[in-house]
Design a protein around this motif. Sequence first.
Motif, PDB file in Angstrom:
ATOM      1  N   PRO A 132       0.829  -1.210   0.000  1.00  0.00           N
ATOM      2  CA  PRO A 132       0.000   0.000   0.000  1.00  0.00           C
ATOM      3  C   PRO A 132       0.863   1.261   0.000  1.00  0.00           C
ATOM      4  O   PRO A 132       1.973   1.277   0.545  1.00  0.00           O
ATOM      5  CB  PRO A 132      -0.789  -0.122   1.302  1.00  0.00           C
ATOM      6  CG  PRO A 132      -0.663  -1.540   1.730  1.00  0.00           C
ATOM      7  CD  PRO A 132       0.647  -2.010   1.209  1.00  0.00           C
ATOM      8  N   ASP A 133       0.316   2.325  -0.570  1.00  0.00           N
ATOM      9  CA  ASP A 133       1.026   3.615  -0.566  1.00  0.00           C
ATOM     10  C   ASP A 133       0.965   4.251   0.815  1.00  0.00           C
ATOM     11  O   ASP A 133       1.859   4.999   1.213  1.00  0.00           O
ATOM     12  CB  ASP A 133       0.394   4.563  -1.599  1.00  0.00           C
ATOM     13  CG  ASP A 133       0.546   3.998  -3.019  1.00  0.00           C
ATOM     14  OD1 ASP A 133      -0.357   4.206  -3.850  1.00  0.00           O
ATOM     15  OD2 ASP A 133       1.562   3.290  -3.247  1.00  0.00           O
ATOM     16  N   PRO A 142      -6.293   1.268  -3.078  1.00  0.00           N
ATOM     17  CA  PRO A 142      -6.497   0.574  -4.348  1.00  0.00           C
ATOM     18  C   PRO A 142      -6.006  -0.867  -4.305  1.00  0.00           C
ATOM     19  O   PRO A 142      -5.023  -1.172  -3.630  1.00  0.00           O
ATOM     20  CB  PRO A 142      -5.669   1.398  -5.337  1.00  0.00           C
ATOM     21  CG  PRO A 142      -4.688   2.149  -4.521  1.00  0.00           C
ATOM     22  CD  PRO A 142      -5.326   2.377  -3.177  1.00  0.00           C
ATOM     23  N   VAL A 143      -6.748  -1.734  -4.970  1.00  0.00           N
ATOM     24  CA  VAL A 143      -6.274  -3.111  -5.167  1.00  0.00           C
ATOM     25  C   VAL A 143      -5.181  -3.023  -6.224  1.00  0.00           C
ATOM     26  O   VAL A 143      -5.372  -2.426  -7.279  1.00  0.00           O
ATOM     27  CB  VAL A 143      -7.433  -4.010  -5.648  1.00  0.00           C
ATOM     28  CG1 VAL A 143      -6.922  -5.364  -6.113  1.00  0.00           C
ATOM     29  CG2 VAL A 143      -8.455  -4.178  -4.525  1.00  0.00           C
ATOM     30  N   THR A 301       7.342  -4.592   1.923  1.00  0.00           N
ATOM     31  CA  THR A 301       8.010  -4.080   3.120  1.00  0.00           C
ATOM     32  C   THR A 301       7.107  -4.121   4.331  1.00  0.00           C
ATOM     33  O   THR A 301       7.477  -4.623   5.393  1.00  0.00           O
ATOM     34  CB  THR A 301       8.440  -2.612   2.875  1.00  0.00           C
ATOM     35  OG1 THR A 301       9.382  -2.587   1.802  1.00  0.00           O
ATOM     36  CG2 THR A 301       9.070  -1.991   4.127  1.00  0.00           C
ATOM     37  N   ALA A 302       5.903  -3.578   4.160  1.00  0.00           N
ATOM     38  CA  ALA A 302       5.045  -3.437   5.347  1.00  0.00           C
ATOM     39  C   ALA A 302       3.582  -3.376   4.965  1.00  0.00           C
ATOM     40  O   ALA A 302       3.212  -2.747   3.971  1.00  0.00           O
ATOM     41  CB  ALA A 302       5.410  -2.165   6.109  1.00  0.00           C
ATOM     42  N   VAL A 303       2.759  -4.049   5.750  1.00  0.00           N
ATOM     43  CA  VAL A 303       1.303  -3.906   5.598  1.00  0.00           C
ATOM     44  C   VAL A 303       0.658  -4.201   6.948  1.00  0.00           C
ATOM     45  O   VAL A 303       1.068  -5.122   7.651  1.00  0.00           O
ATOM     46  CB  VAL A 303       0.739  -4.844   4.495  1.00  0.00           C
ATOM     47  CG1 VAL A 303       0.860  -6.309   4.860  1.00  0.00           C
ATOM     48  CG2 VAL A 303      -0.707  -4.447   4.184  1.00  0.00           C
TER      49      VAL A 303
END
Length: 337
Positions: A132-133, A142-143, A301-303
């Motif tokens: 994700p941004d 957004p998917v 990296t990260a979610v």
Amino acid sequence: MMNILITGGAGFIGSHTYVVLQENGYNPIIVDNFSNSSEKVITNLETICGKPVTYVKADVNDPATYDQLFTTYQIDGIIHFAASKAVGESVANPLKYYRNNVASTVLLLEKMQQYGVNNLVFSSSCTVYGQPDELPVTENSPVQEAVSPYGNTKQICEEIIRDTVQANATLKAISLRYFNPIGSHKSALIGELPLGPPANLIPFLTQSVAGLRGPLQVWGTDYPTADGTAIRDYIHVMDLAHAHVKALSHVLGRNNTAYYDFFNIGTGEGSSVYQVIQAFEKATHKKVAYEVRDRRPGDITAVYAATEKSNNILGWKAEISLEEALKDAWAWQEALL
Ligand code: NAD
Ligand code: WQD
């Protein structure tokens, strides 16, 4: 008492959801081909619940499976867990995943229409967000283009369900986007079965600590995070099971007009691999031996989840801490030894 069909109900998440459905007065019915689970799960569920388990051993890709189920039972709602879920395998064998995950969902929807079953909860994944941004990731994020055929099957199934609801006056459905499920039921009678080499961090970690494998390999310490390791949202599988019951009751409680929505199911907290190791050692007083390796291709990296939507609309919130989940994961590993 409402009959709830759980496809893949002998699996890791389905079996835990079975227990919570029972506890909440539903009559769950399992259909599973045991391609990634053991029939021993059925016996263990009977021990946990103190009553017989109704189950059918069958393939959800076979139309006759649903003809048998829908003519034998009055099904009020369905939770669709059955799928293949190994990301790496999906890259090597995409057609297995498109058939087992996508075609089975098309067949399920066709049979639901044929037999007038209108309530569905679908197992989706935070993998649909890619990297994700912005974090925490909300359902408005957004998917992104899937990084694996597995992730693509989840995106496609969400769209198929959405489109089918739009074309069907009475179908009601929810997609739950799970983050990283871990842990096990307090009884340690059910958990994440290690059929074949584990694909995920926690089974790798517990099998390493149990001496079944060498040192844990930490995949990547050069991520742009505080300690260099990647961040995920690790949610106890029992919290996840409760989310399904909340989603099911939300769908069942709505009037009979078309409805579709999707929800993040995570804790809202991100934990790095190093933080997981530290939490595990604190929770279990066991030492985790590990070696540093390069990043795993395709890893982000990260979610971690924004949870306001599921908190406010489903009335659900994760309650179990990472340390408690890791303690339960270790108890499950020890029970397997
Ligand atoms: P699991 O493999 O433990 O359970 C899936 C169950 O479905 C297994 O018991 C398997 O035997 C059964 N199954 C598979 N194909 C079948 C078929 N054709 N007919 C009948 N039964 C079939 O997996 P899980 O971790 O419990 O995941 C359940 C669902 O949640 C899957 O849809 C998965 O993609 C999704 N999900 C899992 C995770 C995770 O990290 N575990 C995260 C996000 C989403
Ligand atoms: C977590 C973190 C690894 C193993 C996957 C699927 C996703 C969903 C959940 C189905 C990452 C690191 C891991 C190891 C490590 N499954 N790691 N050493 O990749 O976030 O998500 O499972 O829907 O679709 O992609 O989970 O547990 O594999 O990895 O360092 O031996 O642990 O790099 O940062 P992931 P994971």
